[in-house]
Design an enzyme around this catalytic site. Structure first.
Site, mmCIF file in Angstrom:
data_model
loop_
_atom_site.group_PDB
_atom_site.id
_atom_site.type_symbol
_atom_site.label_atom_id
_atom_site.label_comp_id
_atom_site.label_asym_id
_atom_site.label_seq_id
_atom_site.Cartn_x
_atom_site.Cartn_y
_atom_site.Cartn_z
ATOM 1 N N HIS A 69 0.830 -1.112 0.048
ATOM 2 C CA HIS A 69 -0.041 0.165 0.034
ATOM 3 C C HIS A 69 1.016 1.384 -0.327
ATOM 4 O O HIS A 69 1.693 1.226 0.789
ATOM 5 C CB HIS A 69 -1.152 -0.046 1.225
ATOM 6 N N TYR A 132 3.932 2.237 13.306
ATOM 7 C CA TYR A 132 4.375 3.271 12.478
ATOM 8 C C TYR A 132 3.663 4.675 12.950
ATOM 9 O O TYR A 132 2.365 4.741 13.266
ATOM 10 C CB TYR A 132 3.851 2.811 11.124
#
Length: 474
Positions: A69, A132
């Site tokens: 992605h 993240y």
């Protein structure tokens, strides 16, 4: 996992993707690390990307595979516990489209992934937690800007440690397109405000072809006053600012004499200061580059040549508003203040006025004690583009045409000569004589700007006499 290795950064095969070694300190109780430490990471060259959200993906089993992605924001990825095989594919529009980088990550490593680079990972241990930081808030609308690549794409040929037919994948990831069918993610846009003015028109020409396959990658959007009115609060809410990288503010209130009236004073402050403050706030919040055009009128003209570090000393309202606007923009982390003088472009200006007077046989009186250089909008626009595209150090830059400084009377004589008329038809008078009995704003007598800082960056402005001749021929 290796303990106590030094903090270090490693460039990868994908531009902007940087792999970091993180110091991890452990003993019989476990381990500790600074996962992201802004000051230290900036010193290593990590962009000050402004994370606003921290996400964690927990994966129960080894072989769980997620991605590829590419999202419309930057990410800083690390492993909290366990181990992964990471794969990153450049899905940005440009020459490195399709470039691949892979690495194993455990808690002693982290990686920075710029907007538009596809991110994927495969867990190599049970109970792996993948963390993240991102610099924009997730929203359902943002998903329309994603770019995807199939995990099994033959061109990228990612060497998955656990074959994909044995791995845990989502049906969505199985259905993503091959590289040949991927639409690359375009760069963020440049927004030019004041696109209907003299400088705005020159910027249109300077950026002609930008964003096309033949031109520079960054697409450029132009907004006239009708399309983005700096005085309208609703205009600032009309844009999705996460889609932009740069604002070039070519709009300004420039009626120097009218600014001395009550109405003009309000309008000048509204456009040159209040509106600029709104743009500065947007630039800070969204980490945009703000390009702002300044003026020699921020100085009183007592110094013969002005450099970028000279303190403000404006004489009139217009100069005061431009100085205030400069002060506001200077606090934006990513800013260029481009200071010009005696602007000449497409529209009403001094050179056109003199050419018209010459054609009519008028013998004008022109001030001869204001000294400076012309700034043709074509060259201002080219200089702005040079600063942005070369990622020049942020700050203030003087930008005018080069050559020996001249008076307005000298320029008028050149116009008369170049249009086939007698230069002696122009009579020089002092500023005081010219404005006797007239209501006018005070003018700086010396407007010459030092160009050394800009020239040191590789941009050499055209001589004003050569540009004037070309301008009059066209």
């Amino acid at each position: 996992m290796e303990f106590s290795k030094p903090l270090a950064a490693h460039e990868t095969t994908i531009p902007g993707v940087v792999l970091y070694d993180l110091p991890v300190h452990g003993d019989n109780r476990g381990w500790f690390k600074e996962n992201w430490q802004r000051e230290k990471m900036l010193a290593l060259g990590l962009p000050d990307f402004g994370p606003v959200q921290n996400n964690i993906s927990f994966n129960e089993k080894a072989g769980t595979t997620r991605g590829i992605h590419a999202e419309p924001w930057d990410k800083y990825v690390s492993v909290a516990t366990g181990r992964i095989f990471g794969a990153w594919v450049d899905l940005r529009e440009g020459p490195t489209f399709g470039a691949v980088f892979t690495a194993e990550l455990d808690p002693s490593k982290a990686i920075f992934i710029p907007r538009g680079v596809g991110n994927a990972f495969q867990t190599l241990e049970d109970g792996t937690a993948y963390s993240y930081l991102v610099n924009d808030h997730w929203s359902a609308d943002a998903q329309s800007e994603y770019t995807f690549l199939n995990l099994a794409d033959e061109t990228a040929a990612v060497p998955w440690p656990i074959p994909l037919e044995q791995a845990e994948l989502s049906e969505k990831d199985r259905a993503h397109p091959r590289l040949a069918d991927v639409t690359p993610m375009r760069p963020k846009k440049i927004l030019v405000l004041g696109a209907g003015g003299q400088l705005g028109k020159a910027l249109r020409k300077a950026y002609d072809g930008a964003g096309s396959p033949e031109g520079p990658n960054a697409p450029v959007e132009f907004a006239t006053r009708a399309e983005f009115d700096l005085a309208d609060p609703n205009a600032y809410a009309s844009r999705n600012w996460s889609q932009y990288s740069t604002i070039i503010n070519a709009a300004a209130y420039t009626a120097v004499d009218k600014a001395e009236t009550p109405e003009g004073r309000r309008d000048a402050w509204a456009i040159n200061v209040s509106a600029v403050a709104k743009l500065a706030a947007i630039a800070v919040e969204h980490r945009l580059t703000l390009v702002h055009v300044s003026s020699d009128y921020v100085f009183d003209g007592t110094v013969e040549v002005h450099d970028e570090d000279e303190p403000f000393s404006p004489l009139g309202v217009y100069g005061q508003t431009k100085a205030a606007g400069d002060a506001v923009v200077s606090v934006v982390p990513k800013h260029y203040i481009v200071r010009t003088s005696w602007v000449i472009g497409e529209g009403n200006n001094f050179v056109r006025t003199m050419a018209n007077l010459a054609a009519k046989g008028v013998k004008p009186s022109v001030v001869n004690d204001q000294i400076g250089r012309l700034s043709f909008t074509e060259d201002i626009a080219a200089g702005i583009r040079h600063l942005v595209e070369t990622a020049a150090p942020y700050g203030v830059y003087n930008l005018s045409n080069d050559d020996e400084p001249q008076s307005w009377a000298d320029v008028a004589r050149s116009v008369y000569h170049l249009t086939g008329h007698e230069a002696t038809d122009v009579t020089g008078i002092t500023t005081e004589e010219y404005f006797t009995g007239k209501t006018a704003a005070p003018r700086p007598l010396h407007s010459s700007l030092s160009l050394a800082k800009l020239i040191a960056l590789g941009y050499v402005p055209e001589p004003q006499d050569r540009r004037l001749a070309v301008y009059l021929r066209s």
